[in-house]
Motif scaffolding. Sequence first.
Motif, PDB file in Angstrom:
ATOM      1  N   GLN A 199       0.839  -1.203   0.000  1.00  0.00           N
ATOM      2  CA  GLN A 199       0.000   0.000   0.000  1.00  0.00           C
ATOM      3  C   GLN A 199       0.873   1.252   0.000  1.00  0.00           C
TER       4      GLN A 199
ATOM      5  N   LEU B 174       2.464   1.948  -3.308  1.00  0.00           N
ATOM      6  CA  LEU B 174       1.485   2.471  -4.267  1.00  0.00           C
ATOM      7  C   LEU B 174       1.189   3.944  -3.991  1.00  0.00           C
TER       8      LEU B 174
ATOM      9  N   LYS C  35       4.086   5.980  -5.091  1.00  0.00           N
ATOM     10  CA  LYS C  35       4.117   6.068  -6.549  1.00  0.00           C
ATOM     11  C   LYS C  35       3.145   7.136  -7.038  1.00  0.00           C
ATOM     12  N   SER C  36       1.965   7.181  -6.397  1.00  0.00           N
ATOM     13  CA  SER C  36       0.995   8.197  -6.799  1.00  0.00           C
ATOM     14  C   SER C  36       1.485   9.600  -6.459  1.00  0.00           C
TER      15      SER C  36
END
Lengths: 113, 233
Positions: free
Chosen positions: B4, B7, B10-11
């Motif tokens: 999580q 991710l 990365k965003s």
Amino acid sequence: SAQHPPVTPSNLCKPRRLYISFSDVGWENWIIAPQGYMANYCLGECPFPLTAELNSTNHAILQTMVHSLDPEGTPQPCCVPVRLSPISILYYDNNDNVVLRHYEDMVVDECGC
Amino acid sequence: LSLQESLLLKSLGLSAKPSPKSPIPVPSVLWRIFQKRKMLPAPNKDPADACRVEEFNVPGNIIRVFADQGHFIHSTQPPRLLCLQKRLYFNLSVLEEDESLTMAQLEVKFSHNSYHASSQRQVFELRLYRSSQMVLRGVPSPERGRKLLVGQSFAQLHQSLLFNLTGVAKEWRTHGRNLGLILEISVGGGDAASAPTSEGLRNVCANVDAFLAASLLVVTLNPQQCGAARSRR
């Protein structure tokens, strides 16, 4: 209206306060500032009939109608952010450089259906 | 949680969670911009300006300050009037491919706040060269492995000097050959003749010993993270 019990104002779709602390997520050793910010979130019902205060889209109005006809098959519209604002974050990267980065859509200002 | 987290990072445009090893103090220019943005009420801001750095009047949503990783050059026989010779290197490889570089500004800082009484009118010459591959391969004559970018005189040692290196930094990225810069500071003006001895030169150069640091401020634009790009989608 007999099929739709009245929704109290507190249950209506609107922004709720949420403070995100970067230390709570373990990012305090690389994020310099801010230490946290008021991000907020959306919560609440989008009941029939949708009023102007609920920032409803045309799609939400039609979905509400279909939901009233078929509550099992079609859910009520969702309460989601409709206006967000940016923040800037100051942090260290992996090479010890200092970075100031602008991030869009970080704070929920308004919610809608 | 780690999936999580990766991710989420990365965003936010990060490949992994940074773990700074020897963090430098926050440059004052970044702190000022950060504070100014914090005070501005976001809703009043024109969306078209969201990805523009007003302070420098260039497009961009990421501002980085790179610390210099170069070393001092100690020649056995330095040119007669040379006070300081230093290689400057900024590792721009952290810039992502999507980012377009819109500005690069070199800052050369001095720590002096006061002048020696005897050197109040001392003039120095600063020269900034772009290194070519030949220098790093150890060609004996450094003159052949460099190209002059800037040459200017200065007298006030207490302030920082700024140089626009946007073109150079763009070329570093385009050609993938960032071999750094060479900074030279020497005694300049009419004082060259008045400091012919090594002792005299040492005294004149004493002010330049206050050279503190060099850093490169780089502004880039990542269109994927700007409102304009999203509204088009």
